[in-house]
Enzyme design. Sequence first.
Site, PDB file in Angstrom:
ATOM      1  N   LYS B  96     -27.054  63.662 -20.874  1.00  0.00           N
ATOM      2  CA  LYS B  96     -26.719  62.748 -20.363  1.00  0.00           C
ATOM      3  C   LYS B  96     -25.128  62.723 -19.694  1.00  0.00           C
ATOM      4  O   LYS B  96     -24.915  62.366 -20.593  1.00  0.00           O
ATOM      5  CB  LYS B  96     -27.427  61.567 -20.812  1.00  0.00           C
ATOM      6  CG  LYS B  96     -26.758  60.965 -20.573  1.00  0.00           C
ATOM      7  CD  LYS B  96     -27.260  59.110 -20.870  1.00  0.00           C
ATOM      8  CE  LYS B  96     -26.272  57.849 -20.775  1.00  0.00           C
ATOM      9  NZ  LYS B  96     -26.307  56.925 -21.270  1.00  0.00           N
ATOM     10  N   ASN B 205     -29.574  50.328 -25.772  1.00  0.00           N
ATOM     11  CA  ASN B 205     -28.656  51.014 -27.568  1.00  0.00           C
ATOM     12  C   ASN B 205     -28.417  49.434 -28.061  1.00  0.00           C
ATOM     13  O   ASN B 205     -29.420  49.220 -28.693  1.00  0.00           O
ATOM     14  CB  ASN B 205     -27.953  51.810 -26.711  1.00  0.00           C
ATOM     15  CG  ASN B 205     -27.284  52.351 -28.454  1.00  0.00           C
ATOM     16  OD1 ASN B 205     -25.680  52.415 -27.885  1.00  0.00           O
ATOM     17  ND2 ASN B 205     -27.711  51.986 -29.224  1.00  0.00           N
TER      18      ASN B 205
END
Lengths: 369, 255
Positions: B96, B205
Amino acid sequence: MSFYQIIEEFNDFDIPAYLSNVSTSQVKATLQKDFLKPQDFLTLLSPAATEQLEAMARKAHQLTLQHFGRVIQLFTPLYLSNYCVNRCLYCNFNSDNAIGRRKLDAQEIRSEAKAIAATGLKQILLLTGDIPGKAAVEYLTEAVTLVREYFTSIGIEVNPLAVDDYRRLAQAGVDSMTIYQEVYNQEVYDSLHLSGPKKDYHWRLNAPERACQARLRTVNIGALLGLHHWPSEAFFTGLHASYLQNNYLDTEINISLPRIKAGPVGYQPQSPVSDAELVQILLALRLFMPRSGMTLSTREPADLRNHLVPLGITRMSAGVNTAVGGHIDGHTDDGQFRISDERSVDEVRQMLISKGYQPVTQDWHHIAG
Amino acid sequence: MDKLIIGGKELKNRLFIGSGKFADESLIGDIVAQTGVEVVTVALRRVNLNGGKENILNYIPKDCVLLPNTSGARNAEEAVRIARLARAAGCGNWVKIEVISDNKYLLPDNNETIKATRILAEEGFVVLPYMHPDLYAAKELERAGAAAIMPLGAPIGTNRGLKTKEIVRILIEECELPVIVDAGIGKPSEAAEAMELGAAAVLVNTAIATAGNPAMMANAFSQAVQAGRQAFLAQPGETTEFARASSPLTGFLRS
């Protein structure tokens, strides 16, 4: 515009008068805001704000949780040398002081690094007294090269350097620098620094900016709290951090809160800061600079450090010995200052876990070159 | 069949999770076990490259797809270096890309992200770039070889929800690649909102890691993502400005 010009803008502004006029409702209104202006920040350093400490703490806790999570970074200083050419009244390394002087050689630097690495720490801060001239950078570069294999992040806390010197150290593997202005008030600065290169207020004041220009990843600033009227000093620390962050978006600007309680024999801090005042400074800074990392040193006792964890702190030193070579032979004499929290790295780690925080010992890799 | 395929890998679970900000990293394993999450992102900066017992990688179940991110990179060059380090350290070939040179709002730099994507895709990485939602940049990322694009819903860590909804909707409409909403999603209802819009997945997250009960919150997100996906597939009825009776009065004219 340099940061000094911002300080000058407040020359005719009576900070103590402003602080004493702040009302409770002003503080409450400030706490409703998402983004604080310098004046809002000053409002939170007022006597009126002391009645709102709990509300400030709640907000500071929430912001810190949001931006940093339940995580505290751990690091420790490695003192390379306590030789110093400056005469600073509050510092043990003052060249007038009859302390044992020592400068680690290559072999000793490796041994110190090894001893520290064995505790699990991977983030190190290299410190020296003021070594004049080019010798400082050469010695530091060598030290960085020696400790690189043991640590993933290397910081320096040394005398102010030129942009090119910071660049050279960055190439060697340094990713962060710490420098405290000690005191932002220029007259007081002059009176505390009797002689030596450190007497140059401007050279020191602009050092963090030069480190940003050299593209160090993290720049950590602070005032030595207790040397002068703390609300003004905390205020200018915050303004300095904000100035640097606004002008150097790609540098992480962090703030430390070192508090001096006692100096060498014959020196007493002029404006002692109480625990409650330290908390107020921490909270006000967190609300003003929500994304800045904040460091708490072992100058503070264990119990207070434990309580400050949820209030905005993001980095703590652990397993500290401020004596040169202290990790090799365990001696603590002739250190830069007396530490109050003598817990080992493991004990600090356990404390954090018990409080629901994750101790993080690594947060970077050398990727240069 | 409703399949999400990224980098040749078929994924059943459309909730991706991050691994930062947890009080206790062992929670990650519990969350994966309870929710069936298959993709976990980890900041390479926190990974101990020498192995060792204290290593975040030990807390991520082996059957998960590891998505190392380049957090800390300030430009394409740094992102590329971090990605290569990750692969060399055995973190697989997914990455990522996070290129952030703004420490105030942590907004991604699309130009540098495109550069890094081009280089890493050519090197055989499965590249998932985190981006500021922008159609031109998204198209450029497609051409650069990205495997999916990850536009932000709101600035990272803010829990403010899908503030970029209108642009994300356009990206979903116009891009061939899977669109994964990353950053800013604060509540399960917002994850469902992104999925109803047609997002391929969401990455969460902060909202999970900093919740009072992270495992329970992860479960809630997982269910919301499934519900949102089903709603998207079920093709919701038209929304109208005015109330409309289900048996229109003029129905007899059409019979």
